[in-house]
Design a protein around this motif. Structure first.
Motif, PDB file in Angstrom:
ATOM      1  N   ASN A  35       0.839  -1.221   0.000  1.00  0.00           N
ATOM      2  CA  ASN A  35       0.000   0.000   0.000  1.00  0.00           C
ATOM      3  C   ASN A  35       0.866   1.260   0.000  1.00  0.00           C
ATOM      4  O   ASN A  35       2.014   1.236   0.446  1.00  0.00           O
ATOM      5  N   SER A  36       0.288   2.342  -0.507  1.00  0.00           N
ATOM      6  CA  SER A  36       0.963   3.638  -0.444  1.00  0.00           C
ATOM      7  C   SER A  36       1.008   4.108   1.004  1.00  0.00           C
ATOM      8  O   SER A  36       0.215   3.645   1.839  1.00  0.00           O
ATOM      9  N   SER A  37       1.914   5.018   1.294  1.00  0.00           N
ATOM     10  CA  SER A  37       2.040   5.527   2.666  1.00  0.00           C
ATOM     11  C   SER A  37       2.362   7.015   2.611  1.00  0.00           C
ATOM     12  O   SER A  37       2.732   7.547   1.548  1.00  0.00           O
ATOM     13  N   LEU A  38       2.210   7.680   3.752  1.00  0.00           N
ATOM     14  CA  LEU A  38       2.471   9.125   3.792  1.00  0.00           C
ATOM     15  C   LEU A  38       3.078   9.467   5.149  1.00  0.00           C
ATOM     16  O   LEU A  38       2.616   8.982   6.178  1.00  0.00           O
ATOM     17  N   SER A  39       4.118  10.274   5.116  1.00  0.00           N
ATOM     18  CA  SER A  39       4.830  10.565   6.363  1.00  0.00           C
ATOM     19  C   SER A  39       5.176  12.034   6.495  1.00  0.00           C
ATOM     20  O   SER A  39       5.063  12.818   5.549  1.00  0.00           O
ATOM     21  N   VAL A  40       5.628  12.348   7.680  1.00  0.00           N
ATOM     22  CA  VAL A  40       6.073  13.689   8.025  1.00  0.00           C
ATOM     23  C   VAL A  40       7.565  13.564   8.334  1.00  0.00           C
ATOM     24  O   VAL A  40       7.959  12.733   9.154  1.00  0.00           O
ATOM     25  N   THR A  41       8.372  14.357   7.653  1.00  0.00           N
ATOM     26  CA  THR A  41       9.816  14.317   7.903  1.00  0.00           C
ATOM     27  C   THR A  41      10.140  15.292   9.032  1.00  0.00           C
ATOM     28  O   THR A  41       9.768  16.468   8.970  1.00  0.00           O
ATOM     29  N   LEU A  42      10.807  14.788  10.055  1.00  0.00           N
ATOM     30  CA  LEU A  42      11.104  15.622  11.215  1.00  0.00           C
ATOM     31  C   LEU A  42      12.427  16.360  11.034  1.00  0.00           C
ATOM     32  O   LEU A  42      13.295  15.926  10.275  1.00  0.00           O
ATOM     33  N   SER A  43      12.563  17.465  11.736  1.00  0.00           N
ATOM     34  CA  SER A  43      13.816  18.213  11.701  1.00  0.00           C
ATOM     35  C   SER A  43      14.905  17.333  12.301  1.00  0.00           C
ATOM     36  O   SER A  43      14.619  16.308  12.912  1.00  0.00           O
ATOM     37  N   GLN A  44      16.138  17.759  12.164  1.00  0.00           N
ATOM     38  CA  GLN A  44      17.231  16.936  12.686  1.00  0.00           C
ATOM     39  C   GLN A  44      17.716  17.465  14.029  1.00  0.00           C
ATOM     40  O   GLN A  44      18.842  17.219  14.434  1.00  0.00           O
ATOM     41  N   ARG A  45      16.826  18.195  14.696  1.00  0.00           N
ATOM     42  CA  ARG A  45      17.202  18.794  15.969  1.00  0.00           C
ATOM     43  C   ARG A  45      17.589  17.725  16.987  1.00  0.00           C
ATOM     44  O   ARG A  45      18.595  17.852  17.674  1.00  0.00           O
ATOM     45  N   SER A  46      16.768  16.688  17.111  1.00  0.00           N
ATOM     46  CA  SER A  46      17.090  15.643  18.090  1.00  0.00           C
ATOM     47  C   SER A  46      17.413  14.294  17.483  1.00  0.00           C
ATOM     48  O   SER A  46      18.180  13.541  18.061  1.00  0.00           O
ATOM     49  N   LEU A  47      16.799  13.965  16.367  1.00  0.00           N
ATOM     50  CA  LEU A  47      16.968  12.632  15.800  1.00  0.00           C
ATOM     51  C   LEU A  47      17.582  12.748  14.402  1.00  0.00           C
ATOM     52  O   LEU A  47      16.968  13.324  13.505  1.00  0.00           O
ATOM     53  N   ARG A  48      18.759  12.167  14.239  1.00  0.00           N
ATOM     54  CA  ARG A  48      19.353  12.177  12.901  1.00  0.00           C
ATOM     55  C   ARG A  48      20.422  11.093  12.763  1.00  0.00           C
ATOM     56  O   ARG A  48      20.968  10.602  13.759  1.00  0.00           O
ATOM     57  N   THR A  49      20.684  10.740  11.525  1.00  0.00           N
ATOM     58  CA  THR A  49      21.806   9.847  11.199  1.00  0.00           C
ATOM     59  C   THR A  49      22.904  10.694  10.578  1.00  0.00           C
ATOM     60  O   THR A  49      22.618  11.588   9.772  1.00  0.00           O
ATOM     61  N   LEU A  50      24.131  10.399  10.938  1.00  0.00           N
ATOM     62  CA  LEU A  50      25.299  11.083  10.365  1.00  0.00           C
ATOM     63  C   LEU A  50      26.129  10.009   9.663  1.00  0.00           C
ATOM     64  O   LEU A  50      26.527   9.024  10.297  1.00  0.00           O
ATOM     65  N   THR A  51      26.322  10.187   8.371  1.00  0.00           N
ATOM     66  CA  THR A  51      27.021   9.149   7.595  1.00  0.00           C
ATOM     67  C   THR A  51      28.125   9.752   6.739  1.00  0.00           C
ATOM     68  O   THR A  51      27.916  10.769   6.075  1.00  0.00           O
ATOM     69  N   THR A  52      29.278   9.112   6.779  1.00  0.00           N
ATOM     70  CA  THR A  52      30.391   9.485   5.897  1.00  0.00           C
ATOM     71  C   THR A  52      30.658   8.319   4.958  1.00  0.00           C
ATOM     72  O   THR A  52      30.774   7.170   5.404  1.00  0.00           O
TER      73      THR A  52
END
Ligand code: ADP
Ligand code: DP6
Ligand code: CO
Length: 359
Positions: free
Chosen positions: A38-55
């Protein structure tokens, strides 16, 4: 970029946010291509508290195999078909650039080294796979200087983790199932930017930072195979909800947005309970949050807050800034970080820009 020599190390670093679905993705119609039922719909949150950091880096001087280090631990990517799919798709796009322009360094031939860190609990139902694979795809795409748009890259991120395709864009993001068997039209697209509804807020309540017993991939496979309710939700419930929530977002109609969000979270968790053996992601503390949200809405006399739960016990509560005192204030007082059963609370706005904030 460093001048080319056999020892050159090429590097790109990026961060990516989590997204929390209001219409949940749960169930695959194709497990190899990671295509949803099924299709889905989301809200992207700011990176103030939750984020991934990738190099992501690559060099001819690296030992031959691609590697991924997650939160300080080496991962066995050779046995992760989905990570391999992402990397090989990105490498093929880089190879095409190199074939068209012989002056480009042949990065596609170099082993990749990916180092990633989540600053929030991994595999606990806070969308680590979404931020994680969005960051991985964005970092490698930046390293390879790929011209593809976030929408085009969403096709690749989807193969790492379905929900990751929605973290490549900010604001309100839909992931359309698509119709083609090869999955080429199963993509994420922005429904509205964060700036469309500046009042929207999310309160993330961490009930448990523990790794879940049943990972999302495994849980949805059990549901697809055993739940009769699952097909009903996918075929008859979600399509109408998708249309209705898109209208609610366009109209900034919090009442409708909230009711659809809460109902869809409940329906999704009902399909988990209807699975065999049943899957329990929510716990008693989660249910206390559900009751509290309904109590706040009843006492205020209008719908001022909405809960949703991913595949884990942690609650995300959406509300509008004008109601922050009654919502965030009450929730924090009753279920705050110092209350037994709660590990922490984070306030988040929505993201305007997402993965691709190069450091
Ligand atoms: P969640 O609810 O946190 O999304 P999932 O069960 O969907 O939990 O996925 C968790 C898995 O996602 C992890 O075990 C890991 O394999 C993968 N993952 C999480 N974070 C990252 C990351 N930063 N980079 C790559 N893979 C990640
Ligand atoms: C409940 O995207 O983590 O969070 O594609 O197997 O990696 P895989 O699953 P994943 O599932 C997310 C499920 C959900 C709902 C959602 O985010 O839409
Ligand atoms: Co996930």
């Amino acid at each position: 970029m460093a001048s080319a020599s056999s020892q050159s190390v090429y590097r790109a670093t990026t961060t990516a946010p989590v997204n929390i679905a209001v219409i949940k993705y749960w169930g695959k119609r194709d497990t190899t291509l990671n295509l949803p039922t099924n299709s889905s719909l989301s809200v992207t949150l700011s990176q103030r508290s939750l984020r991934t950091l990738t190099t992501a880096s690559c060099s001819a001087a690296y030992p031959p195999a691609d590697t991924l280090n997650l939160n300080g631990s080496p991962q066995d990517i050779q046995s992760s078909k989905r990570t391999i799919a992402c990397i090989s798709n990105l490498r093929a796009l880089r190879k095409a650039l190199e074939d068209a322009d012989s002056s480009l360094p042949k990065l596609s031939a170099h082993p990749l080294r990916i180092v990633s860190e989540n600053n929030f609990p991994t595999a606990a139902g806070l969308a680590s796979s979404a931020a994680g694979f969005a960051a991985l795809v964005r970092a490698v795409a930046d390293l390879y200087e790929l011209p593809q748009s976030p929408k085009e890259l969403s096709r690749i991120a989807r193969q790492g983790s379905g929900s990751a395709c929605r973290s490549l864009m900010g604001g309100y993001v839909a992931w359309r199932t698509g119709e083609l068997a090869d999955g080429s039209d199963s993509l994420a697209e922005e429904v509205a930017p964060a700036s469309h509804w500046p009042e929207m807020r999310a309160l993330v309540l961490v009930v448990s930072a523990e790794k879940k017993d049943v990972p999302s991939t495994e849980g949805m496979q059990t549901t697809v195979a055993t739940s009769a309710l699952f097909a009903e939700r996918a075929q008859n419930v979600v399509p109408e909800r998708m249309a209705a929530i898109e209208t609610a977002i366009q109209n900034r109609d919090f009442h409708d947005f909230a009711e659809i969000t809460m109902r869809d979270s409940n329906t999704f968790h009902a399909t988990c309970l209807d699975s065999w053996p049943p899957i329990f992601y929510m716990n008693d503390v989660s249910r206390a949050a559900v009751r509290l949200v309904h109590d706040i809405n009843r006492v205020v006399g209008r719908t001022v807050c909405a809960y949703t739960f991913d595949a884990g016990p942690n609650a995300v509560i959406y509300y509008e800034d004008k109601d922050s005192e009654v919502v965030a204030g009450t929730v924090k007082a009753i279920l705050g970080p110092n209350t037994e059963g709660w590990d922490g609370a984070f306030y988040e706005r929505l993201a305007n820009v997402t993965a691709g904030v190069s450091l």
